[in-house]
Motif scaffolding. Structure first.
Motif: not given
Length: 149
Positions: A59-88
């Motif tokens: 159940l803790v693993d499933a909650a971790n996956i749900a959090t990652l589903m809601l918060t993970t994003s990856c983008l490229v901005d001015n030649g920089t790779l930006v990765i964002k994830y996590g809630m708490a």
């Protein structure tokens, strides 16, 4: 300062939609959850305790996956790779494209069956592993393409 040429290039951030968490990542946790139920129902003593611990961990693993589903994003901005994830504990990691040395894939046998894995980005001074990514090969190719590799 008229007549002076501005060398800075301003581009808008481009989101990499290929880098997203796979809903199928829940199947591993769900499988472990259902396998441990008979230990709790039909076991006695220590076996029940082990089954209960495994249920809580799944159940803790499933909650971790749900959090990652809601918060993970990856983008490229001015030649920089930006990765964002996590809630708490929100992580915002910026890696200049020139500092990225390698992009790798890590995949377990369950991940291979359900088509998810981890993408590992190795930079000069930082390494990032983004877990449970849907179709990690396409995500790796999108990252490589966006940083000009």
């Amino acid at each position: 300062m008229s007549g002076q040429q501005n060398d800075l290039k301003y581009t808008s951030a481009v989101a990499l939609d290929e880098v997203s968490v796979a809903p199928s990542a829940f199947f591993g946790s769900l499988l472990i959850f259902f396998i441990s139920i008979p230990f709790v129902v039909f076991g006695s003593g220590f076996v029940v305790m082990i089954g209960a611990v495994i249920i809580v961990l799944s159940l803790v693993d499933a909650a971790n996956i749900a959090t990652l589903m809601l918060t993970t994003s990856c983008l490229v901005d001015n030649g920089t790779l930006v990765i964002k994830y996590g809630m708490a504990r929100r992580l915002n990691i910026s890696i200049p494209a020139t500092a990225i040395r390698d992009v790798k894939i890590k995949q377990t046998w369950i991940g291979a069956k359900f088509k998810y894995g981890s993408v590992i980005i190795v930079g000069d001074d930082v390494g990032v592993m983004v877990q449970y990514i849907k179709n990690p090969l396409a995500a790796m190719e999108a990252i490589n393409k966006s940083i000009g590799r």
